[in-house]
Write an enzyme that holds these catalytic residues in place. Structure first.
Site, PDB file in Angstrom:
ATOM      1  N   THR A 408       0.869  -1.169   0.000  1.00 18.05           N
ATOM      2  CA  THR A 408       0.000   0.000   0.000  1.00 18.05           C
ATOM      3  C   THR A 408       0.904   1.217   0.000  1.00 18.05           C
ATOM      4  O   THR A 408       2.119   1.098   0.025  1.00 18.05           O
ATOM      5  CB  THR A 408      -0.925  -0.070   1.243  1.00 18.05           C
ATOM      6  OG1 THR A 408      -1.734  -1.240   1.152  1.00 18.05           O
ATOM      7  CG2 THR A 408      -1.827   1.131   1.400  1.00 18.05           C
ATOM      8  N   THR A 426      -4.117   1.879  -2.266  1.00 14.01           N
ATOM      9  CA  THR A 426      -3.619   0.506  -2.338  1.00 14.01           C
ATOM     10  C   THR A 426      -4.180  -0.261  -3.525  1.00 14.01           C
ATOM     11  O   THR A 426      -5.238   0.076  -4.059  1.00 14.01           O
ATOM     12  CB  THR A 426      -3.996  -0.246  -1.040  1.00 14.01           C
ATOM     13  OG1 THR A 426      -3.420  -1.547  -1.036  1.00 14.01           O
ATOM     14  CG2 THR A 426      -5.504  -0.371  -0.889  1.00 14.01           C
ATOM     15  N   GLU A 428      -3.639  -3.696  -2.798  1.00 13.50           N
ATOM     16  CA  GLU A 428      -3.568  -4.816  -1.852  1.00 13.50           C
ATOM     17  C   GLU A 428      -2.225  -5.511  -1.897  1.00 13.50           C
ATOM     18  O   GLU A 428      -1.257  -4.982  -1.386  1.00 13.50           O
ATOM     19  CB  GLU A 428      -4.722  -5.810  -2.055  1.00 13.50           C
ATOM     20  CG  GLU A 428      -5.340  -6.300  -0.762  1.00 13.50           C
ATOM     21  CD  GLU A 428      -4.658  -7.488  -0.086  1.00 13.50           C
ATOM     22  OE1 GLU A 428      -5.260  -8.578  -0.007  1.00 13.50           O
ATOM     23  OE2 GLU A 428      -3.541  -7.313   0.416  1.00 13.50           O
ATOM     24  N   ASP A 448      -9.420  -9.525   0.587  1.00 11.75           N
ATOM     25  CA  ASP A 448      -9.518  -8.907   1.905  1.00 11.75           C
ATOM     26  C   ASP A 448     -10.809  -9.309   2.605  1.00 11.75           C
ATOM     27  O   ASP A 448     -10.970  -9.064   3.803  1.00 11.75           O
ATOM     28  CB  ASP A 448      -9.455  -7.379   1.799  1.00 11.75           C
ATOM     29  CG  ASP A 448      -8.034  -6.862   1.767  1.00 11.75           C
ATOM     30  OD1 ASP A 448      -7.103  -7.683   1.847  1.00 11.75           O
ATOM     31  OD2 ASP A 448      -7.848  -5.632   1.654  1.00 11.75           O
ATOM     32  N   SER A 472     -10.915  -3.049   5.659  1.00 16.28           N
ATOM     33  CA  SER A 472      -9.534  -2.611   5.459  1.00 16.28           C
ATOM     34  C   SER A 472      -8.924  -2.241   6.806  1.00 16.28           C
ATOM     35  O   SER A 472      -9.634  -2.008   7.789  1.00 16.28           O
ATOM     36  CB  SER A 472      -9.501  -1.396   4.532  1.00 16.28           C
ATOM     37  OG  SER A 472      -8.212  -0.811   4.485  1.00 16.28           O
ATOM     38  N   GLY A 494       1.082  -1.312   5.137  1.00 20.47           N
ATOM     39  CA  GLY A 494       1.549  -2.384   6.009  1.00 20.47           C
ATOM     40  C   GLY A 494       0.522  -3.436   6.334  1.00 20.47           C
ATOM     41  O   GLY A 494       0.659  -4.148   7.329  1.00 20.47           O
ATOM     42  N   GLY A 495      -0.547  -3.565   5.534  1.00 17.35           N
ATOM     43  CA  GLY A 495      -1.532  -4.599   5.806  1.00 17.35           C
ATOM     44  C   GLY A 495      -2.133  -4.443   7.187  1.00 17.35           C
ATOM     45  O   GLY A 495      -2.364  -3.333   7.665  1.00 17.35           O
TER      46      GLY A 495
END
Length: 588
Positions: A408, A426, A428, A448, A472, A494-495
């Site tokens: 992202t 992002t 993903e 996601d 998210s 950073g997820g």
């Protein structure tokens, strides 16, 4: 499918990572970097805080920062600068974001003293059903198979959300915002060390013919550092969008090419022209809460970031964090325990508010957060937190502990009028779905969603449904002081670890009195309601023994954040960018 299952299959994506000697510590339980950071570190470069008086922009790439600066110098607003930067990131950091993906934007209008949140999250095609990622036996597909397919692609939202924000806050003509990227796409730019690294480490990108032709040389090797990369196809798309508006993307031949690419895969995604044409960005109510003397504001659902950042801060508020030494056992312990509580609630309650009744206000109410904080003991880890039950809320879901793959980008801007933007964007996973159309990559945001729609007979709030937006963790954040004046804009890629990265930086600035660069550069740490994670190669690794004595399971991992932040001080603006990526700050 639980996080540990997802971690095992991440390696199937084809990413290969190199771990430092520091990983091999007898006291630690390191996990392979591919389990948590499919967008790898490309080195660590120490950075110093940047100061300015008039305006400032911080992005993940120097070209993007310069594009935003060009708009600010031309009299543009913070939103204008953020849009120009986001478009440029598609060109120069294509693995992380772009017009084939989506974004969340939190903005502040200084003149009106107004906050706005804009939702450009991708949407599932109308045909999407709960069994989308299940095999013939009702089991979740292998993650690689799910991601590298048409099934993973959601209807992109970036251009529509930028259009919405520009209509409300833009000062420059829409077409002007695309000029820097069109110019660079046609003239070419030098491949950076980071872009070369992610191309080299990705083992499935070349399977897409368009991506192979773009990212590899004639011999089939990843483009070398310094090689000139041009993208005339992308420039042509941008020229159309600049002249005709986003309708040029969402209707007509570009939309037909997107639909054809998604449905031409071995596992087609069922995305129709009606799905694409019907996409709408949404304006949502900003989610704010108090932390000590400050007001912290972030993105509401379908992002879980605003809720979870406020939840962590609320859990920490009863502790005198200003007296806790950064990078100490006590700091990591308290931070990780607060994270367990926040992630437990996030995993359980958050989904698309157009489909799920998310009790966002109740989850961040002072009374509820005090009750959650009371579960934190200074002498022992709770190890695993259960979701709480705010007043008036009934438990009716199964938790979804799956986590986004971190790839992202984030943009922070403050303009000369004091307007501010925090924007996280992002596609993903690294290179998204690996499907490239007309010079840009399509997202894989549908993974996601929970891959299984229910568990033990209970539905998952974040299950996939037609027209729904996936949960998210993106956490674009703005902070205001006790007088209501803008204090800070910050965010990160950073997820699922974004929540920890942003909260770390907030604590660093607001409690520990660090400048924003020092706070961003602090070693990353935290718990996502599992192990306590410390950044590989950082001084936090030496805390394993004391943390284990408190009951923590400790893992050293490569925490590749990409924080960008700007703080308003009496002397002017101070900006910082993450030393773990190519972040770059400019101001005047």
């Amino acid at each position: 499918m639980r996080l540990h299952t997802r971690a095992r299959v991440l390696a199937q994506l084809g990413f290969v990572f190199f771990m430092s000697q520091a990983a091999v510590h007898a006291q630690l339980q390191p996990v392979p970097a591919q389990d948590v950071a499919p967008e790898p570190s490309s080195g660590y470069t120490e950075k110093k805080a940047v100061t300015a008086k008039k305006f400032m922009i911080a992005t993940a790439n120097p070209h993007a920062t310069r594009a935003g600066q060009e708009m600010l110098k031309a009299g543009g607003s913070a939103v204008d600068a953020a849009i120009a930067a986001a478009v440029m990131l598609n060109l120069t950091e294509p693995q992380s974001s772009g017009i084939g993906g989506g974004a969340f934007i939190v903005s502040y209008d200084a003149g009106q003293k107004a906050l706005n949140a804009y939702d450009g999250r991708e949407k599932a095609p109308a045909s999407a059903k709960g069994d989308r990622f299940l095999d013939a036996k009702g089991k979740p597909l292998p993650l690689r198979e799910a991601i590298n397919s048409g099934k993973s692609v959601g209807v992109p939202g970036l251009l529509r959300v930028m259009e919405l924000a520009h209509q409300k806050h833009g000062k420059l003509p829409w077409a002007k915002l695309f000029e820097p990227t069109i110019r660079l796409a046609e003239n070419g730019f030098a491949v950076s060390e980071r872009l070369h690294t992610v191309i080299k480490l990705d083992k499935t990108l070349r399977a897409n013919a368009n991506a192979r032709a773009y990212f590899y040389d004639a011999a089939g090797e990843p483009l070398a550092v310094g090689a000139t990369l041009k993208n005339p196809d992308f420039a042509a798309v941008l020229r159309r969008v600049a002249k005709e508006g986003p309708d040029a993307f969402y209707k007509g031949e570009i939309a037909r090419d997107i639909s054809a690419a998604v449905n031409g895969q071995a596992q087609p995604g069922g995305m129709t022209l009606q799905d694409i044409a019907g996409y709408q960005a949404r304006e949502r109510a900003v989610l704010c809460g108090a932390y000590r003397a400050y007001k912290v504001c972030g993105m509401p659902p379908p992002s879980s970031g605003g809720i979870a950042v406020l939840a962590m801060l609320g859990a920490l508020e009863r502790f005198p964090m200003s007296g806790v030494r950064p990078n100490s056992t006590e700091a990591v312990h308290l931070f990780s325990e607060a994270g367990r509580l926040a992630y437990a609630d996030r995993d359980y309650y958050v989904g698309d508010p157009d489909f799920v009744n998310v009790p966002a206000t109740a989850l961040v109410s002072p009374e509820y957060l005090k009750s959650r904080s009371a579960l934190i003991r200074p002498d022992v880890s709770m190890k695993r937190a259960a979701p709480g039950v705010p007043a008036g809320v009934k438990l009716a879901w199964a938790p979804d502990e799956e986590s986004e793959i971190p790839a992202t980008s984030h943009i922070s801007v403050i303009d000369p009028a004091g307007n501010a933007v925090s924007m996280t964007t992002t596609i993903e996973a690294v290179f998204g779905s690996h499907i490239m159309v007309r010079g840009f990559l399509l997202n894989n945001q549908m993974t996601d969603f929970a891959l299984a729609p229910e568990e033990n007979g209970l539905p998952v709030a974040n299950r996939i449904e037609g027209g729904k937006r996936p949960r998210s963790t993106m956490s674009p954040t703005l902070v205001f002081d006790a007088d209501g004046k803008l204090k800070m804009t910050v965010g990160s890629p950073g997820g699922s670890a974004i929540i920890n990265y942003v909260t770390k930086t907030l604590v660093g600035v607001l409690d520990w009195g660090l400048d924003v660069q020092q706070a961003i550069s602090l070693p990353n740490m935290g718990s996502r309601n599992r192990a306590t994670e410390v950044e590989l190669g950082s001084e936090l690794e030496k805390l394993s023994g004391p943390l284990k004595a408190l009951g923590h399971e400790v893992q050293a991992i490569e925490f590749t954040s990409g924080l960008q932040g700007i703080v308003v001080t009496p002397q002017g603006l101070v900006g910082g960018a993450d030393p773990r990526r190519e972040g770059f700050v400019l101001g005047e």
